[in-house]
Motif scaffolding. Structure first.
Motif, PDB file in Angstrom:
ATOM      1  N   ALA A  51       0.827  -1.210   0.000  1.00  0.00           N
ATOM      2  CA  ALA A  51       0.000   0.000   0.000  1.00  0.00           C
ATOM      3  C   ALA A  51       0.858   1.255   0.000  1.00  0.00           C
ATOM      4  N   ALA A  52       0.282   2.319  -0.540  1.00  0.00           N
ATOM      5  CA  ALA A  52       0.898   3.640  -0.431  1.00  0.00           C
ATOM      6  C   ALA A  52       0.801   4.076   1.032  1.00  0.00           C
ATOM      7  N   GLN A  53       1.690   4.936   1.463  1.00  0.00           N
ATOM      8  CA  GLN A  53       1.708   5.364   2.860  1.00  0.00           C
ATOM      9  C   GLN A  53       0.377   5.989   3.266  1.00  0.00           C
ATOM     10  N   ARG A  54      -0.115   5.589   4.417  1.00  0.00           N
ATOM     11  CA  ARG A  54      -1.314   6.139   5.042  1.00  0.00           C
ATOM     12  C   ARG A  54      -2.540   6.117   4.123  1.00  0.00           C
ATOM     13  N   THR A  55      -2.619   5.132   3.217  1.00  0.00           N
ATOM     14  CA  THR A  55      -3.798   5.008   2.357  1.00  0.00           C
ATOM     15  C   THR A  55      -4.200   3.549   2.261  1.00  0.00           C
ATOM     16  N   GLN A  56      -5.330   3.331   1.667  1.00  0.00           N
ATOM     17  CA  GLN A  56      -5.796   1.984   1.396  1.00  0.00           C
ATOM     18  C   GLN A  56      -5.682   1.683  -0.097  1.00  0.00           C
ATOM     19  N   HIS A  57      -4.783   2.400  -0.781  1.00  0.00           N
ATOM     20  CA  HIS A  57      -4.581   2.229  -2.213  1.00  0.00           C
ATOM     21  C   HIS A  57      -3.204   1.631  -2.466  1.00  0.00           C
ATOM     22  N   PRO A  58      -3.069   0.861  -3.544  1.00  0.00           N
ATOM     23  CA  PRO A  58      -1.755   0.287  -3.865  1.00  0.00           C
ATOM     24  C   PRO A  58      -0.724   1.375  -4.133  1.00  0.00           C
ATOM     25  N   ARG A  59       0.483   1.128  -3.672  1.00  0.00           N
ATOM     26  CA  ARG A  59       1.589   2.031  -3.985  1.00  0.00           C
ATOM     27  C   ARG A  59       1.979   1.791  -5.436  1.00  0.00           C
ATOM     28  N   LEU A  60       2.181   2.864  -6.170  1.00  0.00           N
ATOM     29  CA  LEU A  60       2.603   2.747  -7.559  1.00  0.00           C
ATOM     30  C   LEU A  60       3.986   3.340  -7.728  1.00  0.00           C
ATOM     31  N   TRP A  61       4.876   2.547  -8.318  1.00  0.00           N
ATOM     32  CA  TRP A  61       6.196   3.031  -8.691  1.00  0.00           C
ATOM     33  C   TRP A  61       6.084   3.530 -10.123  1.00  0.00           C
ATOM     34  N   ARG A  62       6.754   4.611 -10.443  1.00  0.00           N
ATOM     35  CA  ARG A  62       6.657   5.178 -11.793  1.00  0.00           C
ATOM     36  C   ARG A  62       7.312   4.311 -12.845  1.00  0.00           C
ATOM     37  N   ASN A  63       8.400   3.666 -12.478  1.00  0.00           N
ATOM     38  CA  ASN A  63       9.034   2.823 -13.498  1.00  0.00           C
ATOM     39  C   ASN A  63       9.382   1.454 -12.932  1.00  0.00           C
ATOM     40  N   LEU A  64       9.542   0.535 -13.835  1.00  0.00           N
ATOM     41  CA  LEU A  64       9.776  -0.854 -13.480  1.00  0.00           C
ATOM     42  C   LEU A  64      11.083  -1.034 -12.716  1.00  0.00           C
ATOM     43  N   ASN A  65      12.102  -0.255 -13.045  1.00  0.00           N
ATOM     44  CA  ASN A  65      13.401  -0.398 -12.366  1.00  0.00           C
ATOM     45  C   ASN A  65      13.298  -0.123 -10.871  1.00  0.00           C
ATOM     46  N   THR A  66      12.573   0.916 -10.489  1.00  0.00           N
ATOM     47  CA  THR A  66      12.475   1.234  -9.061  1.00  0.00           C
ATOM     48  C   THR A  66      11.624   0.202  -8.328  1.00  0.00           C
ATOM     49  N   ALA A  67      10.585  -0.300  -8.991  1.00  0.00           N
ATOM     50  CA  ALA A  67       9.773  -1.361  -8.380  1.00  0.00           C
ATOM     51  C   ALA A  67      10.619  -2.622  -8.195  1.00  0.00           C
ATOM     52  N   ALA A  68      11.403  -2.955  -9.202  1.00  0.00           N
ATOM     53  CA  ALA A  68      12.265  -4.140  -9.113  1.00  0.00           C
ATOM     54  C   ALA A  68      13.311  -3.969  -8.017  1.00  0.00           C
TER      55      ALA A  68
END
Length: 160
Positions: A51-68
């Motif tokens: 989750a994204a901080q202090r939310t009930q929504h998924p955290r989204l990374w802008r690009n695949l490299n940072t998510a990886a």
């Protein structure tokens, strides 16, 4: 479970990090989403999306490299899946129209800070070389009282 379907329940980032420290995360999948990449972890028979901080929504990374990098370095999962089925990088407008104004204010503040520091330094240098005279406390009190009296007279002259 496909990433185009509704995302599973969420787990906050701190809890996910504690699960990683306990080495209970069995798998991770980076899920393409409109505007970015979400991360789903599996531990036991449970799947959760970070989750994204202090939310009930998924955290989204802008690009695949940072998510990886997050999955590998923070969660400690070196082998993971990537599902780009629902990825649409243009789905979210990330423009910030206030950025130019914020930058302008930051530059003005920095310029004022430079000017102010230079003025203080000139005064300190003037005190050191004797070109700026220090005012004794009693003299300053007389100047302030005279100024205050002048201001009170000008206020009294104003029509109500």
């Amino acid at each position: 479970m496909g990433s185009t379907a509704v995302l599973p329940d969420i787990v906050d980032g701190k809890t996910a990090e504690r699960l990683a420290e306990g080495q209970v995360i069995q798998a991770a999948t980076i899920l393409g989403q409109p505007g970015g990449w979400a991360v789903r972890i599996r531990y036991g028979s449970t799947e959760r999306v970070i989750a994204a901080q202090r939310t009930q929504h998924p955290r989204l990374w802008r690009n695949l490299n940072t998510a990886a990098a997050y999955v590998r370095d923070t969660l400690g999962v070196a082998r993971f899946d990537v599902d780009a089925t629902a990825h649409d990088p243009g789905a979210v407008d990330r423009s910030r129209p206030d950025t130019a104004e914020r930058q302008r204010r930051a530059h003005e503040a920095a310029e004022h800070d430079r000017w102010f520091r230079a003025e203080v330094q000139k005064t300190l240098d003037g005190i050191a070389d004797g070109s700026v005279r220090l005012i004794e406390e009693e003299e300053w009190r007389r100047i302030a009282e005279a100024k205050r009296a002048e201001l009170l007279r000008s206020i009294a002259k104003r029509p109500s």
